[in-house]
Design a protein around this motif. Structure first.
Motif, mmCIF file in Angstrom:
data_model
loop_
_atom_site.group_PDB
_atom_site.id
_atom_site.type_symbol
_atom_site.label_atom_id
_atom_site.label_comp_id
_atom_site.label_asym_id
_atom_site.label_seq_id
_atom_site.Cartn_x
_atom_site.Cartn_y
_atom_site.Cartn_z
ATOM 1 N N GLY A 77 -66.758 -15.140 -24.942
ATOM 2 C CA GLY A 77 -66.172 -14.150 -25.853
ATOM 3 C C GLY A 77 -66.849 -12.796 -25.749
ATOM 4 N N ALA A 78 -68.187 -12.808 -25.662
ATOM 5 C CA ALA A 78 -68.923 -11.547 -25.522
ATOM 6 C C ALA A 78 -68.605 -10.873 -24.191
ATOM 7 C CB ALA A 78 -70.419 -11.817 -25.643
ATOM 8 N N LEU A 79 -68.535 -11.677 -23.125
ATOM 9 C CA LEU A 79 -68.209 -11.110 -21.807
ATOM 10 C C LEU A 79 -66.774 -10.583 -21.788
ATOM 11 C CD1 LEU A 79 -69.200 -10.602 -18.934
ATOM 12 C CD2 LEU A 79 -68.442 -12.909 -18.337
ATOM 13 N N LEU A 80 -65.866 -11.252 -22.483
ATOM 14 C CA LEU A 80 -64.479 -10.801 -22.545
ATOM 15 C C LEU A 80 -64.373 -9.465 -23.281
ATOM 16 C CD1 LEU A 80 -61.426 -11.261 -22.157
ATOM 17 C CD2 LEU A 80 -61.450 -12.600 -24.273
ATOM 18 N N ASP A 81 -65.097 -9.307 -24.372
ATOM 19 C CA ASP A 81 -65.068 -8.033 -25.099
ATOM 20 C C ASP A 81 -65.598 -6.893 -24.240
ATOM 21 O OD1 ASP A 81 -64.055 -9.337 -27.295
ATOM 22 O OD2 ASP A 81 -66.007 -9.598 -28.266
ATOM 23 N N LEU A 82 -66.683 -7.178 -23.521
ATOM 24 C CA LEU A 82 -67.252 -6.148 -22.649
ATOM 25 C C LEU A 82 -66.283 -5.773 -21.540
ATOM 26 C CD1 LEU A 82 -69.621 -4.374 -21.704
ATOM 27 C CD2 LEU A 82 -70.480 -6.374 -20.441
ATOM 28 N N THR A 83 -65.653 -6.760 -20.916
ATOM 29 C CA THR A 83 -64.724 -6.504 -19.812
ATOM 30 C C THR A 83 -63.477 -5.776 -20.306
ATOM 31 O OG1 THR A 83 -65.512 -8.541 -18.757
ATOM 32 C CG2 THR A 83 -63.497 -7.570 -17.886
ATOM 33 N N GLN A 84 -63.018 -6.073 -21.520
ATOM 34 C CA GLN A 84 -61.859 -5.377 -22.070
ATOM 35 C C GLN A 84 -62.147 -3.888 -22.279
ATOM 36 O OE1 GLN A 84 -61.000 -7.721 -25.578
ATOM 37 N NE2 GLN A 84 -59.246 -8.721 -24.608
ATOM 38 N N ARG A 85 -63.339 -3.590 -22.739
ATOM 39 C CA ARG A 85 -63.699 -2.166 -22.907
ATOM 40 C C ARG A 85 -63.801 -1.465 -21.556
ATOM 41 N NH1 ARG A 85 -67.252 -4.427 -26.830
ATOM 42 N NH2 ARG A 85 -68.984 -4.260 -25.355
ATOM 43 N N GLN A 86 -64.317 -2.169 -20.563
ATOM 44 C CA GLN A 86 -64.450 -1.558 -19.239
ATOM 45 C C GLN A 86 -63.094 -1.388 -18.558
ATOM 46 O OE1 GLN A 86 -67.123 -4.198 -17.213
ATOM 47 N NE2 GLN A 86 -68.979 -3.296 -18.134
ATOM 48 N N SER A 87 -62.130 -2.228 -18.908
ATOM 49 C CA SER A 87 -60.819 -2.166 -18.248
ATOM 50 C C SER A 87 -60.051 -0.897 -18.595
ATOM 51 C CB SER A 87 -59.985 -3.400 -18.635
ATOM 52 O OG SER A 87 -59.680 -3.379 -20.022
ATOM 53 N N PHE A 88 -60.428 -0.202 -19.682
ATOM 54 C CA PHE A 88 -59.741 1.048 -20.025
ATOM 55 C C PHE A 88 -60.042 2.147 -19.006
ATOM 56 C CE2 PHE A 88 -59.867 -1.001 -24.238
ATOM 57 C CZ PHE A 88 -58.524 -0.938 -24.554
ATOM 58 N N GLN A 96 -59.882 -9.632 -14.417
ATOM 59 C CA GLN A 96 -60.981 -10.410 -14.962
ATOM 60 C C GLN A 96 -60.766 -10.715 -16.451
ATOM 61 O OE1 GLN A 96 -64.817 -8.694 -14.144
ATOM 62 N NE2 GLN A 96 -64.338 -8.279 -11.992
ATOM 63 N N VAL A 97 -60.096 -9.791 -17.156
ATOM 64 C CA VAL A 97 -59.815 -9.992 -18.571
ATOM 65 C C VAL A 97 -58.944 -11.229 -18.763
ATOM 66 C CG1 VAL A 97 -58.614 -9.037 -20.587
ATOM 67 C CG2 VAL A 97 -60.123 -7.582 -19.216
ATOM 68 N N ARG A 98 -57.908 -11.363 -17.924
ATOM 69 C CA ARG A 98 -57.025 -12.521 -18.030
ATOM 70 C C ARG A 98 -57.758 -13.829 -17.721
ATOM 71 N NH1 ARG A 98 -53.283 -8.738 -15.792
ATOM 72 N NH2 ARG A 98 -53.754 -9.466 -13.686
ATOM 73 N N LEU A 99 -58.601 -13.806 -16.702
ATOM 74 C CA LEU A 99 -59.352 -15.008 -16.346
ATOM 75 C C LEU A 99 -60.335 -15.400 -17.446
ATOM 76 C CD1 LEU A 99 -60.087 -14.340 -12.550
ATOM 77 C CD2 LEU A 99 -58.468 -15.973 -13.522
ATOM 78 N N ARG A 104 -62.002 -18.709 -22.079
ATOM 79 C CA ARG A 104 -62.391 -18.851 -23.482
ATOM 80 C C ARG A 104 -61.461 -19.820 -24.212
ATOM 81 N NH1 ARG A 104 -62.465 -14.079 -27.975
ATOM 82 N NH2 ARG A 104 -60.234 -14.254 -27.578
ATOM 83 N N ARG A 105 -60.161 -19.776 -23.908
ATOM 84 C CA ARG A 105 -59.220 -20.706 -24.545
ATOM 85 C C ARG A 105 -59.538 -22.157 -24.166
ATOM 86 N NH1 ARG A 105 -53.221 -17.867 -23.987
ATOM 87 N NH2 ARG A 105 -53.726 -15.942 -25.133
ATOM 88 N N ARG A 106 -59.852 -22.362 -22.894
ATOM 89 C CA ARG A 106 -60.188 -23.715 -22.455
ATOM 90 C C ARG A 106 -61.466 -24.197 -23.139
ATOM 91 N NH1 ARG A 106 -61.327 -24.292 -16.217
ATOM 92 N NH2 ARG A 106 -63.105 -23.046 -16.907
#
Length: 267
Positions: A77-88, A96-99, A104-106
């Motif tokens: 979850g923390a890595l996903l938040d960081l990657t989402q901010r970087q994707s902008f 990477q956000v989708r993966l 995280r869902r799994r």
């Protein structure tokens, strides 16, 4: 006079059968999943209350998996938040956000799965009564399958009598509206071996749809009746006795002929 009496005199069909006092309801508990049993807190014959913990599964592995899944879920979850901010600012991060979201869902599914097992690893008594669990010492550490019977609580707040009626005497039930074509009611009176002088009237609750092979190697209809005893304390689980079952009235000739045929068949 005897011949006339065979046609004129009417007598009720009456038979005697053994009965046993049993709990009106059995609260049986089955294993909710495959697993290894841990601790057993009661023994057979103990009086238990509703909500008492009876059995507990060994959850050491489940707890370890839960901690690992929680740690992985937080990290992802923390890595996903960081990657989402970087994707902008970096479009290459969007894949990477989708993966990471799928990962995280799994992990979340694995987290909920372990929580589900742990929440159901404690088995409690569903009602007040007497516990029947067999040899409790052999259950601790035993591997069980989902759906395997573990224990039951015999409720003692309401007791019924279970009558074993030989199928050869099933014609006595033809007088009951629910169990035959007749209209005369079936009357049942219980006599406990412990108190043979005191009759206890009873009413029919249920009759098995077909004969059942009993331990005595006889096919019997199982009749469950509710004793109408003024003093419920006089009944105890496991008490036995004789039940007198009276059905519709028939001519004396038919009654004697029927008994003669039954005795002939036994020979």
């Amino acid at each position: 006079v005897f011949v006339v009496a065979c046609f004129v005199v009417r007598v009720p069909l009456q038979v005697s059968s053994e009965f046993e006092i049993v709990p009106a309801e059995d609260a049986v508990v089955y294993s909710p999943f495959d697993g290894i049993l841990g601790r057993c807190f009661f023994r057979s014959g103990d009086a238990v209350k509703k909500g008492d913990v009876i059995l507990q599964f060994n959850t050491e592995e489940r707890n370890f998996n839960l901690i690992a899944a929680k740690s992985e879920y937080d990290r992802t979850g923390a890595l996903l938040d960081l990657t989402q901010r970087q994707s902008f600012t970096d479009p290459t991060k969007r894949s990477q956000v989708r993966l990471l979201d799928l990962q995280r869902r799994r992990t979340g599914v694995e987290l909920e799965r372990n929580r589900w097992f742990i929440e159901r690893s404690t088995l409690r008594a569903a009602a007040d009564g007497t516990l029947e669990i067999g040899d409790a010492t052999k259950l601790e550490g035993k591997a069980v399958r989902a759906g395997e019977r573990l224990f039951e609580v015999l409720r003692t707040d309401r007791l019924d009598a279970l009558i074993s009626l030989d199928e050869r005497n099933a014609s006595v039930l033809t007088g009951s509206g629910d169990f035959g074509a007749g209209t005369a009611p079936v009357e049942i009176t219980l006599y406990l071996h412990a108190r043979p002088e005191k009759p206890i009237p009873a009413r029919i609750v249920a009759v098995s749809p077909r004969p059942i092979l009993t331990e005595r190697k006889l096919y019997c209809y199982m009749i469950r009746v509710q004793p109408e005893s003024g003093d419920p304390l006089e009944l105890r689980d496991g008490m036995r006795g004789i039940a007198k079952i009276s059905g519709e009235t028939v001519s004396l000739g038919y009654y004697l002929f029927r008994n003669l045929i039954l005795r002939y068949r036994q020979w």
